[in-house]
Design a protein around this motif. Structure first.
Motif, PDB file in Angstrom:
ATOM      1  N   LYS A   1       0.826  -1.221   0.000  1.00 32.85           N
ATOM      2  CA  LYS A   1       0.000   0.000   0.000  1.00 32.85           C
ATOM      3  C   LYS A   1       0.852   1.261   0.000  1.00 32.85           C
ATOM      4  CE  LYS A   1      -3.998  -0.110   1.969  1.00 32.85           C
ATOM      5  NZ  LYS A   1      -5.148  -0.116   2.916  1.00 32.85           N
ATOM      6  N   ILE A   2       2.039   1.178   0.572  1.00 33.39           N
ATOM      7  CA  ILE A   2       2.921   2.362   0.608  1.00 33.39           C
ATOM      8  C   ILE A   2       3.920   2.343  -0.549  1.00 33.39           C
ATOM      9  CG2 ILE A   2       2.670   2.632   3.098  1.00 33.39           C
ATOM     10  CD1 ILE A   2       5.418   1.324   3.436  1.00 33.39           C
ATOM     11  N   LYS A   3       3.769   1.374  -1.473  1.00 41.28           N
ATOM     12  CA  LYS A   3       4.650   1.289  -2.628  1.00 41.28           C
ATOM     13  C   LYS A   3       3.805   1.161  -3.901  1.00 41.28           C
ATOM     14  CE  LYS A   3       8.296  -1.281  -2.653  1.00 41.28           C
ATOM     15  NZ  LYS A   3       9.316  -0.262  -2.965  1.00 41.28           N
TER      16      LYS A   3
ATOM     17  N   LEU B   1      -7.779  -6.877  -0.872  1.00 36.47           N
ATOM     18  CA  LEU B   1      -7.110  -5.719  -1.457  1.00 36.47           C
ATOM     19  C   LEU B   1      -8.062  -4.538  -1.301  1.00 36.47           C
ATOM     20  CD1 LEU B   1      -5.866  -8.296  -2.847  1.00 36.47           C
ATOM     21  CD2 LEU B   1      -5.373  -6.848  -4.803  1.00 36.47           C
ATOM     22  N   GLU B   2      -7.792  -3.710  -0.318  1.00 36.84           N
ATOM     23  CA  GLU B   2      -8.689  -2.597   0.006  1.00 36.84           C
ATOM     24  C   GLU B   2      -7.929  -1.283  -0.057  1.00 36.84           C
ATOM     25  OE1 GLU B   2     -12.208  -1.673   3.275  1.00 36.84           O
ATOM     26  OE2 GLU B   2     -10.502  -2.920   3.869  1.00 36.84           O
ATOM     27  N   ASP B   3      -8.493  -0.305  -0.786  1.00 33.21           N
ATOM     28  CA  ASP B   3      -7.881   1.025  -0.921  1.00 33.21           C
ATOM     29  C   ASP B   3      -6.451   0.929  -1.455  1.00 33.21           C
ATOM     30  OD1 ASP B   3     -10.121   2.528   0.119  1.00 33.21           O
ATOM     31  OD2 ASP B   3      -9.578   1.752   2.090  1.00 33.21           O
ATOM     32  N   LEU B   4      -6.279   0.062  -2.446  1.00 30.47           N
ATOM     33  CA  LEU B   4      -4.968  -0.109  -3.065  1.00 30.47           C
ATOM     34  C   LEU B   4      -4.974   0.453  -4.484  1.00 30.47           C
ATOM     35  CD1 LEU B   4      -4.083  -3.695  -1.853  1.00 30.47           C
ATOM     36  CD2 LEU B   4      -2.670  -1.674  -1.470  1.00 30.47           C
ATOM     37  N   LYS B   5      -3.813   0.902  -4.932  1.00 27.29           N
ATOM     38  CA  LYS B   5      -3.667   1.422  -6.289  1.00 27.29           C
ATOM     39  C   LYS B   5      -2.396   0.846  -6.919  1.00 27.29           C
ATOM     40  CE  LYS B   5      -6.017   5.872  -5.623  1.00 27.29           C
ATOM     41  NZ  LYS B   5      -5.883   7.349  -5.713  1.00 27.29           N
ATOM     42  N   ASN B   6      -2.519   0.559  -8.228  1.00 29.04           N
ATOM     43  CA  ASN B   6      -1.335   0.211  -9.024  1.00 29.04           C
ATOM     44  C   ASN B   6      -0.565  -0.970  -8.439  1.00 29.04           C
ATOM     45  OD1 ASN B   6      -1.925   2.551 -10.615  1.00 29.04           O
ATOM     46  ND2 ASN B   6      -0.911   3.799  -9.053  1.00 29.04           N
ATOM     47  N   LEU B   7      -1.271  -2.083  -8.254  1.00 30.88           N
ATOM     48  CA  LEU B   7      -0.647  -3.281  -7.700  1.00 30.88           C
ATOM     49  C   LEU B   7      -0.843  -4.456  -8.641  1.00 30.88           C
ATOM     50  CD1 LEU B   7       0.683  -4.924  -5.373  1.00 30.88           C
ATOM     51  CD2 LEU B   7      -1.641  -5.304  -4.493  1.00 30.88           C
ATOM     52  N   THR B   8       0.226  -5.212  -8.862  1.00 26.31           N
ATOM     53  CA  THR B   8       0.159  -6.470  -9.599  1.00 26.31           C
ATOM     54  C   THR B   8       0.503  -7.609  -8.649  1.00 26.31           C
ATOM     55  OG1 THR B   8       0.746  -5.463 -11.719  1.00 26.31           O
ATOM     56  CG2 THR B   8       1.166  -7.819 -11.479  1.00 26.31           C
ATOM     57  N   ILE B   9      -0.323  -8.658  -8.658  1.00 26.21           N
ATOM     58  CA  ILE B   9      -0.014  -9.878  -7.910  1.00 26.21           C
ATOM     59  C   ILE B   9       0.264 -10.964  -8.939  1.00 26.21           C
ATOM     60  CG2 ILE B   9      -0.853 -11.598  -6.286  1.00 26.21           C
ATOM     61  CD1 ILE B   9      -2.603  -9.496  -5.027  1.00 26.21           C
ATOM     62  N   ASP B  10       1.516 -11.426  -8.972  1.00 22.71           N
ATOM     63  CA  ASP B  10       1.935 -12.464  -9.909  1.00 22.71           C
ATOM     64  C   ASP B  10       2.211 -13.736  -9.110  1.00 22.71           C
ATOM     65  OD1 ASP B  10       2.967 -14.100 -11.840  1.00 22.71           O
ATOM     66  OD2 ASP B  10       4.461 -12.671 -12.577  1.00 22.71           O
ATOM     67  N   CYS B  11       1.363 -14.718  -9.303  1.00 18.84           N
ATOM     68  CA  CYS B  11       1.450 -15.952  -8.504  1.00 18.84           C
ATOM     69  C   CYS B  11       2.293 -17.023  -9.173  1.00 18.84           C
ATOM     70  CB  CYS B  11       0.047 -16.469  -8.218  1.00 18.84           C
ATOM     71  SG  CYS B  11      -0.994 -15.239  -7.408  1.00 18.84           S
TER      72      CYS B  11
ATOM     73  N   LYS C   1     -12.666  -0.964  -3.382  1.00 14.40           N
ATOM     74  CA  LYS C   1     -12.244   0.441  -3.495  1.00 14.40           C
ATOM     75  C   LYS C   1     -10.783   0.555  -3.939  1.00 14.40           C
ATOM     76  CE  LYS C   1     -13.670   1.402   0.706  1.00 14.40           C
ATOM     77  NZ  LYS C   1     -14.481   0.202   1.018  1.00 14.40           N
ATOM     78  N   SER C   2     -10.452  -0.172  -4.991  1.00  8.69           N
ATOM     79  CA  SER C   2      -9.074  -0.188  -5.481  1.00  8.69           C
ATOM     80  C   SER C   2      -9.034   0.108  -6.980  1.00  8.69           C
ATOM     81  CB  SER C   2      -8.419  -1.540  -5.186  1.00  8.69           C
ATOM     82  OG  SER C   2      -8.307  -1.739  -3.790  1.00  8.69           O
ATOM     83  N   GLN C   3      -7.866   0.527  -7.458  1.00  9.98           N
ATOM     84  CA  GLN C   3      -7.708   0.913  -8.860  1.00  9.98           C
ATOM     85  C   GLN C   3      -6.416   0.331  -9.433  1.00  9.98           C
ATOM     86  OE1 GLN C   3      -8.050   5.143  -9.604  1.00  9.98           O
ATOM     87  NE2 GLN C   3      -9.498   5.419  -7.922  1.00  9.98           N
ATOM     88  N   ASN C   4      -6.484   0.017 -10.729  1.00 10.14           N
ATOM     89  CA  ASN C   4      -5.306  -0.450 -11.460  1.00 10.14           C
ATOM     90  C   ASN C   4      -4.689  -1.675 -10.770  1.00 10.14           C
ATOM     91  OD1 ASN C   4      -5.658   1.818 -13.168  1.00 10.14           O
ATOM     92  ND2 ASN C   4      -4.469   3.079 -11.749  1.00 10.14           N
ATOM     93  N   ILE C   5      -5.514  -2.705 -10.660  1.00  7.42           N
ATOM     94  CA  ILE C   5      -5.121  -3.940  -9.998  1.00  7.42           C
ATOM     95  C   ILE C   5      -5.013  -5.050 -11.037  1.00  7.42           C
ATOM     96  CG2 ILE C   5      -5.738  -5.667  -8.269  1.00  7.42           C
ATOM     97  CD1 ILE C   5      -5.055  -2.921  -7.094  1.00  7.42           C
ATOM     98  N   SER C   6      -3.953  -5.851 -10.943  1.00  7.76           N
ATOM     99  CA  SER C   6      -3.776  -7.000 -11.826  1.00  7.76           C
ATOM    100  C   SER C   6      -3.454  -8.230 -10.992  1.00  7.76           C
ATOM    101  CB  SER C   6      -2.634  -6.734 -12.821  1.00  7.76           C
ATOM    102  OG  SER C   6      -2.381  -7.883 -13.604  1.00  7.76           O
TER     103      SER C   6
END
Length: 611
Positions: free
Chosen positions: A51-53, A94-104, A122-127
Motif C-alpha cells: 500500500k505504501i509502494k 485488497l482494500e484502498d490499493l492502487k497500481n498493484l500487480t499480484i503475480d502468482c 475500493k481499489s484501482q489499477n489492480i492485476s
C-alpha cells in the motif's frame, strides 16, 4: 565513446535497481510454498507494505499456498445474487490499493472451509495473474454411478475429498468447519462430460428424488433406495449439490481498471468472479473448469463471471467454462420497485430479490429510468440528488426534478449510469448447467469468435422488472463468427426457447414499442438437432444474416417449440443470405403478434412462413 558506455551502464543499473525495488517477494515476509501453513497473516503484511509502494509487484514463487479462515478479515458485504450472511471471510483483501500487480507464477492457492479467496474493494489499477484456485474438500461433491435398478441406485464417493455421513437416511457432507445436506444433482456423461440430454431443470432423477433413503454398503459406496422416476446411466457421474452460495471466488466492488489473467478457478463457494459497481474490467484466460489432475467432474458452485451494476468496458477474452452449476457469464443491472411516492421528487423503493439487497444503488448525479411493469417501457428519466438506505431492503431516493406524473406505486427504477459495454471473444462455453451467456445491458455488446456447447440456450438476452429484477434492455448487440455446436439446447432451463433466446420477462409485450433494440446475428455456424434456433420477443431491429445451419443427428429432438425462427411482438426483422445444410427441422418462421410487413426474408433460403 567511453562516456557513452558509462552512461548506458549507469542507466541500465538504475532501471534494474528500480525494478528490484518495485518487486515484493512473499518469501521475504517468511512465507514459503508447499509448507501447508496458513498464509493469511503473512499475505496481509505483504499487502500492507504494498500500500505504501504504488506500482509494486507482489510475487509468489511457484508452489502451493494454503489459506484458512483463521486470521482472515471478516467484513459485511452485500454481494449480488448471493446469500446474505453476517460477515464474509476474506482470505486476500485488497482494500484502498492502487497500481498493484499480484503475480502468482502458476501457484496453487488452496482454500479451506467457507471463505472468499480474493476481495478487491475500493481499489484501482489492480492485476492478478498466474494462479490456480481450488479446495481440497470442495463445497460440491461428485459420485460415480455404479449400478441402477428399479429399486435403488448405487454410487461411489471419493471420501478423501467429500467425507460424508448419513443422518435419518439422508446424505450429509462434512467439510472443514461445515456440514450440509445433499439437495440437488446434475448428471454428466462419462465419455463426453456433457450434461445428460433432456435433464437440466427437468431433473436427472425425476420428481420426488429427495425421498430416497441412503445406506452405506461400505464407506464410500452408498445405496440410494428409491424407485427413481428417471434413471441415470450406469458409469455416468452425478454432481451432488449441497452447500449455500455464500462467498464468491473473487469479489470486485467499488473498483476500477481491474485485470485478471491466467487464472484457473477450479472451485469456489458461490459465483466465480463477482464484479459489482466496478468499471473497466478485463479477464483474459480465466478458466472456470474442473481440476482434471484430481479427476474432478465438478467445477464452480454457481455462475462463472457475474457482472452486477458495472460500467465502462468489460472484456472477456480466451476464457473457458465447463461443468459450472450455473451460467458462465451473466451481465445485468438491478431494478428496484417503487413502494411509495412521498412527494413529487421523493420515492421509497425496495430491492425485490432476497439475494440482491443492501446496495448503495444510486449516487448524486446518476441517471435513473422509470419503467412500467406490463410492457416494461421506460417512460421517463431523472437525475439523482440524494440516496439514503433505511434498511437492507428499502431506501429513499430524491431527484433533482419532479418524477413523471404517470409514475405509480409498483413501477420499477433502473440505474442507467451503471451500464457497461461488453466484448466477449475467443472463448469456449462447454456443458454447464443452464445457459452460456446472459446479457442485459444497453451498452455496446460484441460476442464474437466463441464456441458454444451449452446445455441450454447458448445466449439469453433477458431483462425484467417483475421476477429476478435483473435490468437492462439491450440497444446494440452484435453476435458474429461464433460456432454453436449440437450440445446447445439439449436440456431445458428457464427462458430457453432457442439456441439464441431473446426472452425478456414481459407480461404484456407492446408490439408497437418493443423492449430490446438493434440485435444483429451474423456469419455464425449453427448445428441444430432440434427445431428452435432463434426465438425473439419484443425486439425492434433484428437481423439474422449470413449464417450457416448444419443439421445434426447426435441428439433426439424434444423441444415443444416447432419453429426454426419465432418472432413475438417484433418490428423490423430481416432473415437473409443464410445457408441451410441437411434436413433442417422446420425450416420455418413463426410470427406471433408480429406483422408480415415487419419481416424481410431473403431469397433462395427455402423458408416457410407461418402466421
Amino acid at each position: 565513446m567511453m562516456n557513452k558506455i558509462f552512461v548506458f551502464i549507469l542507466f541500465t543499473l538504475v532501471n534494474v535497481y528500480a525494478c528490484a525495488q518495485d518487486t515484493i517477494r512473499i518469501s521475504d515476509f517468511g512465507l514459503k510454498p508447499d509448507t501447508h501453513e496458513n498464509a493469511v497473516q503473512i499475505v496481509q503484511k505483504a499487502l500492507a507494505f504494498a500500500k505504501i509502494k504504488p506500482g509494486a509487484i507482489l510475487v509468489f514463487p511457484k508452489g502451493r499456498y494454503d489459506f484458512w479462515p483463521q486470521y482472515a478479515t471478516e467484513k459485511m458485504y452485500y454481494e449480488s445474487n448471493t446469500d446474505v450472511i453476517p460477515l464474509r471471510r476474506c482470505a486476500i483483501l485488497l482494500e484502498d490499493l492502487k497500481n498493484l500487480t499480484i503475480d502468482c507464477k502458476g501457484s496453487d492457492f488452496v482454500f479451506h472451509d467457507r471463505i472468499q479467496p480474493f476481495t478487491i474493494d475500493k481499489s484501482q489499477n489492480i492485476s492478478i495473474k498466474n494462479v490456480n484456485i481450488d479446495w481440497d474438500i470442495p463445497l460440491t461433491a461428485q459420485a460415480e454411478i455404479l449400478d441402477v435398478t428399479d429399486k435403488y441406485i448405487d454410487i461411489a464417493i471419493n471420501v478423501l475429498e467429500s467425507p460424508y455421513t448419513i443422518e435419518n437416511g439422508k446424505l450429509v457432507f462434512i467439510g472443514e468447519g461445515w456440514k450440509s445436506r445433499w439437495h440437488g444433482e446434475m448428471e454428466f456423461e462419462r465419455e463426453t462430460k456433457f450434461i445428460a440430454s433432456q435433464t437440466g431443470d427437468w431433473g436427472c432423477l425425476g420428481d420426488g428424488s429427495q425421498n430416497y433413503k441412503a445406506e452405506n454398503l461400505k464407506y464410500g459406496v452408498v445405496r440410494l433406495n428409491y424407485a427413481f422416476k428417471r434413471k441415470p446411466a450406469k458409469g455416468n457421474y452425478l454432481v451432488l449439490r449441497h452447500s449455500a452460495r455464500d462467498h464468491a471466488g473473487t469479489f470486485i466492488v467499488d473498483s476500477k481498471n481491474v485485470t485478471i489473467e491466467n487464472m484457473n478457478m477450479y472451485h469456489n463457494g458461490g459465483l466465480g468472479i463477482l464484479s459489482q459497481y466496478s468499471e473497466n474490467l478485463t479477464f483474459k484466460k480465466v478458466n472456470c473448469v474442473p481440476n482434471t489432475n484430481k479427476n474432478r467432474i465438478l467445477s464452480g458452485h454457481d455462475d462463472g463471471l457475474h457482472y452486477s451494476n458495472c460500467k465502462g468496458q468489460i472484456t472477456v477474452d480466451s476464457c473457458h467454462f465447463l461443468a459450472l452449476m450455473d451460467d458462465p457469464i451473466n451481465v445485468h443491472g438491478t431494478c428496484v420497485r417503487v413502494m411509495k411516492k412521498k412527494d413529487d421528487r421523493t420515492l421509497l423503493c425496495k430491492f425485490m430479490h432476497d439475494q440482491s439487497i443492501g446496495f448503495i444503488w444510486a449516487r448524486s448525479g446518476e441517471k435513473i429510468g422509470f419503467i412500467e411493469n406490463e410492457a416494461m417501457n421506460t417512460f421517463g428519466t431523472a437525475i439523482v440528488e440524494s440516496f439514503r438506505s433505511t434498511s437492507p431492503e428499502l431506501f429513499e431516493i430524491i431527484f433533482q426534478e419532479p418524477v413523471p406524473t404517470t409514475l405509480v406505486e409498483g413501477n420499477a427504477l433502473e440505474n442507467l449510469t451503471w451500464t457497461p459495454d461488453v466484448e466477449i471473444k475467443n472463448s469456449f462455453f462447454g456443458s454447464n448447467r443452464a445457459r452460456g451467456i446472459l446479457m442485459s445491458t444497453p451498452g455496446k455488446v460484441v460476442i464474437e469468435n466463441n464456441v458454444f456447447e451449452s446445455s441450454g440456450s447458448a445466449i439469453l438476452i433477458a431483462g425484467d422488472a417483475n421476477g429476478w429484477y435483473e435490468s437492462g434492455a439491450v440497444t446494440d448487440v452484435l453476435i458474429r463468427n461464433n460456432i454453436f455446436k449440437d450440445p446447445c439446447l439439449t436440456s431445458m432451463y428457464q427462458f430457453c426457447e432457442g439456441i439464441i433466446s431473446i426472452y425478456p420477462e414481459i407480461p404484456k409485450a407492446d408490439a408497437k414499442k418493443p423492449f430490446h433494440k438493434n440485435i444483429r446475428i451474423e456469419n455464425n455456424e449453427f448445428h441444430p438437432f432440434d427445431y428452435p434456433v432463434l426465438y425473439a420477443k419484443s425486439v425492434d431491429g433484428l437481423s439474422f444474416t449470413g449464417n450457416t445451419l448444419i443439421r445434426s443427428y447426435h441428439f433426439k429432438p424434444y423441444h415443444s417449440r416447432k419453429a426454426t425462427f419465432t418472432f413475438d411482438a417484433c418490428l423490423n426483422i430481416e432473415v437473409a443470405n443464410n445457408k441451410f445444410d441437411g434436413e433442417i427441422l422446420g425450416k420455418n418462421i413463426k410470427l406471433i403478434n408480429t406483422s408480415t410487413k415487419n419481416l424481410k426474408i431473403g431469397k433462395s433460403q427455402g423458408l416457410v412462413l407461418e402466421k
